[in-house]
Write an enzyme that holds these catalytic residues in place. Structure first.
Site, PDB file in Angstrom:
ATOM      1  N   ASP A 249       0.978  -1.259  -0.033  1.00 35.02           N
ATOM      2  CA  ASP A 249       0.090  -0.367   0.069  1.00 35.02           C
ATOM      3  C   ASP A 249       0.961   1.264   0.112  1.00 35.02           C
ATOM      4  OD1 ASP A 249      -2.327   1.784   0.851  1.00 35.02           O
ATOM      5  OD2 ASP A 249      -3.374  -0.050   0.809  1.00 35.02           O
TER       6      ASP A 249
ATOM      7  N   HIS B 201      -3.639   6.108   3.545  1.00 36.14           N
ATOM      8  CA  HIS B 201      -4.618   4.783   3.127  1.00 36.14           C
ATOM      9  C   HIS B 201      -3.903   3.288   3.880  1.00 36.14           C
ATOM     10  CE1 HIS B 201      -6.068   1.525   0.297  1.00 36.14           C
ATOM     11  NE2 HIS B 201      -7.093   2.567   0.394  1.00 36.14           N
TER      12      HIS B 201
ATOM     13  N   ASN C 288     -14.294   0.482  -6.602  1.00 33.71           N
ATOM     14  CA  ASN C 288     -15.449   1.161  -5.922  1.00 33.71           C
ATOM     15  C   ASN C 288     -16.278   2.011  -7.104  1.00 33.71           C
ATOM     16  OD1 ASN C 288     -14.220   0.463  -3.356  1.00 33.71           O
ATOM     17  ND2 ASN C 288     -12.981   2.341  -3.492  1.00 33.71           N
TER      18      ASN C 288
ATOM     19  N   SER D 256     -11.424  -1.239  -0.386  1.00 31.83           N
ATOM     20  CA  SER D 256     -10.007  -1.018   0.241  1.00 31.83           C
ATOM     21  C   SER D 256     -10.059  -1.629   1.644  1.00 31.83           C
ATOM     22  CB  SER D 256      -9.230   0.156   0.273  1.00 31.83           C
ATOM     23  OG  SER D 256      -9.010   0.405  -1.097  1.00 31.83           O
TER      24      SER D 256
END
Length: 681
Positions: free
Chosen positions: A410, A474, A565, A644
């Site tokens: 990430d 994130h 998404n 996520s």
């Protein structure tokens, strides 16, 4: 002849009936958008945010995967916003407006219009004429702040359409006074108390006897399809398209999971083809109903090839791009050939939510061949996600992820965060002192010979150094959902004693490269990670990415990726590889319902599960709370939403399963998850 307008700010079709599918970037040079002009046109938007005007004629305008503005103008038009927060104007004529997924604004204009908000918080304004406002039962909500609102209901001429066989007797009409002499009415489903919508400036008495069934007034395009019956083996159809008949639609049924192929050949003009599933049963083609499409240029044959297409009823639409032509449509279906690593044979696969919501208690019990843990009191509050997947039931058995390394690929992780300290992986080969007494973590020597110097707590592939500190938020948010400590402060991760291996491939803007992801997966496997969390993705197929996930799974590591998404019918890459390797994860909201924004499982066999991702609404209470870097102002926790956030819930469950049984293979893990997941989502 289609082309740019004189001022270059618009793209114009012609006055013939056009069937036109936009591609990403097509309208970028044209800020005023596309104007279909005359004729009965069918326009399909791309994933971009676009402006599309039907102009004259009875047009069908279908927005894409972003926030679109659609104008029907003159004629009786059908407008569907698709995904995104859209603006739809029917204007004159008897129009049907369907918002699709997102927070949409629908305005009928003059004429007898049908307005259906679908998913999201929608604003429905009928305008002049007798209108029908459709409130869908499958879009009911629990929070009145996010319910659809009808702004201009006229009890003398307007009606409210109900779906899912609801009638007025199934409803509760609750008056809410907002000012002296002014009331709104909340429409609820009796029994569940779910909210269908609000009607502004109306009392319950105003709504009496205005409810009708919506089934007869929603679009019926697919009901006109030519029925081909059960597809078993091969069928060949000869047909044509022209300006008088710009599209042909066919219906067929698969009785079992099948490998499906379609070709359109013998062309003398350009056509395109789409494979469609009427997911909400409204007999119209919505953006999210399009499973796959082929849009080859010129006279090249069109083809669609899907392995493991689920049983059900489907539609094929062959449509004119330019010119008139005869064509030959070939359809074939054979029993699905399923990868040994795919668990579609477990049964219960759904095109929306795959195998369902992961159930930690049942999965861990099956992994350890023990009875399922009894229910325990919920944690409540911001730990609702772990409650939903029954993680506390597993902790009560003393299983918290001990000894399991989860690589988080990430934007890095704030390894100094108090909820993560002690739960960050440490590379034994780069800790301690070397032969001359130097600290291996900082001696600028590759002590363990793995090709990475001083990688004592992971690696930063963006800057090629040993400091995977998060500068984006994130990665730290994801890391907390995997393994934040159970210390009564902030929040608790799904596997609160697992170890996080932070591997940074996203920069401060959240942008990364596939080659860094590939290198990070290789690093994770080589350095002992059994679970690899990839809460990212895109639409680009990369064979090297597939091969590295294959290699990881062959060595006993399982890669878990985000579905995406964009409310699309199928998942992003690398999650799409889950038809063979890895796991794809979609999202559910706090109430356990499938999230509007989540990409769906699709209709091919794929190892897809759902987990808590939040509702993505305007209030934080429905989203997922977790850690963020200490560099952020205020307390180091934030609410995010997305698929996520679902991935680390599943990664944590797998860590719990591996603690219960370290000998599980990736194939066994996937089968257990499929057999124990909660199917009702």
């Amino acid at each position: 002849m289609a082309g740019p307008s004189f001022d270059g700010r618009s793209y114009l079709l012609d006055n013939s009936p056009n069937s036109f599918a936009l591609t990403p970037g097509f309208l970028t040079p044209y800020p005023n958008g596309l104007f279909a002009l005359g004729g009965n046109d069918f326009i399909v938007g791309s994933p971009d945010a676009e402006i599309i005007s039907g102009d004259d004629g009875n047009d069908r305008l279908l927005g894409g995967g972003n926030s679109d503005t659609l104008f029907g103008n003159v004629g009786s038009d059908l407008l569907n916003g698709g995904a995104g927060s859209d603006i739809l104007f029917g204007d004159s004529g008897s129009d049907t407006l369907q918002g699709g997924r997102g927070d949409d604004a629908l305005s009928g204009g003059s004429g007898s219009d049908v307005l259906a908000g679908d998913g999201g918080k929608d604003t429905l304004t009928g305008g002049l004429g007798p209108d029908i406002f459709v409130l869908r039962g499958d879009s009911a909500v629990t929070d009145p702040a996010v319910a659809d609102i009808i702004t201009d209901f006229n009890s003398f001429v307007d009606s409210i359409g109900l779906t899912d066989n609801l009638t007025e007797a199934d409803l509760i009409l609750e008056e809410i006074s907002i000012a002296p002499g002014i009331s709104n009415t909340v429409i609820k489903i009796r029994g569940s108390n779910a909210i269908l919508g609000l009607v502004a400036n109306a009392s319950p008495q105003d709504l009496a006897d205005t409810f009708i069934s919506a089934s007869a007034v929603l679009g019926n395009q697919l009901s006109q399809a030519r029925d081909l019956g059960v597809l078993s083996g091969t069928q060949t159809i000869a047909d044509s398209v022209s300006s008088a008949g710009p599209d042909d639609i066919y219906r067929f049924t698969l009785q079992g999971n099948s490998d499906f192929k379609l070709t359109v050949s013998g062309l003398t003009a350009d056509v395109d083809v789409a494979l469609i599933k009427d997911i909400n049963g409204d007999n119209s083609i919505d953006f999210t109903d399009i499973i796959a499409a082929s849009q080859e240029s010129g006279l090249s044959p069109e083809s669609i090839d899907i392995n493991g297409l689920a049983a059900g009823t489907y539609f094929v639409r062959v449509y004119q791009f330019q010119g008139s032509t005869n064509f030959t449509l070939n359809l074939s279906a054979t029993p699905a050939s399923v990868s040994a690593n795919n668990v579609s044979s477990a049964g219960g696969f759904d095109s929306r939510f795959g195998f369902g919501l992961v159930n930690a208690a049942a999965a861990v019990a099956a992994a350890g061949n023990t009875a399922t843990s009894p229910d325990v009191p919920d944690l409540g509050g911001d730990d609702w996600g772990r409650d939903l997947i029954k993680a506390p039931e597993v902790w009560a058995r003393g299983l918290t992820g001990d000894g399991i390394v989860v690589a988080v690929i990430d934007s890095g992780a704030d390894y100094n965060h108090p909820d993560l300290t002690g739960n960050i992986w440490s590379n034994a080969g780069e800790t301690g002192v070397d032969a001359i007494g130097r600290n291996k973590a900082s001696n600028r020597v590759d002590d363990d010979g793995n090709g990475f110097v001083d990688d004592f707590r992971g690696w930063d592939f963006v800057n090629s150094d040993n400091d995977p500190m998060d500068d984006n938020n994130h990665g730290t948010h994801i890391s907390g959902l995997v393994a934040a400590k159970r210390d009564g402060v902030g929040m608790t991760g799904t596997a609160p004693t697992a170890k996080i291996m932070p591997l940074k491939i996203l920069d401060r803007n959240g942008v990364g490269r596939i080659r860094d992801e590939i290198n990070a997966i290789n690093y994770a496997v080589a350095n002992g990670a059994r679970v690899i969390n990839v809460s990212l993705g895109g639409e680009q197929l990369n064979e090297q990415e597939l091969n590295v996930i294959r290699a990881a799974e062959a060595r006993g590591a399982i890669v878990i990726s985000a579905a995406g998404n964009d409310a699309r019918p199928q998942v992003d890459y690398p999650a799409r590889f889950a038809n063979e390797v890895g796991i794809a994860v979609g999202a559910v909201s706090r109430n356990g319902l499938f999230a509007d924004y989540s990409n769906r499982a699709g209709f091919g066999a794929i190892d897809y599960f759902v987990a808590p991702g939040g509702d993505g609404g305007r209030t934080d209470s429905g989203d997922v709370y977790s850690t963020v870097p200490l560099s952020q102002p205020g307390i180091p926790y934030r609410y995010f939403a997305g698929t996520s956030m679902g991935v680390p819930h599943v990664a944590g469950v797998v860590a719990l399963m591996l603690q219960a049984n370290p000998n599980l293979t990736p194939a066994q893990i996937k089968r257990i998850l499929a057999e124990t997941a909660t199917r009702t989502v």
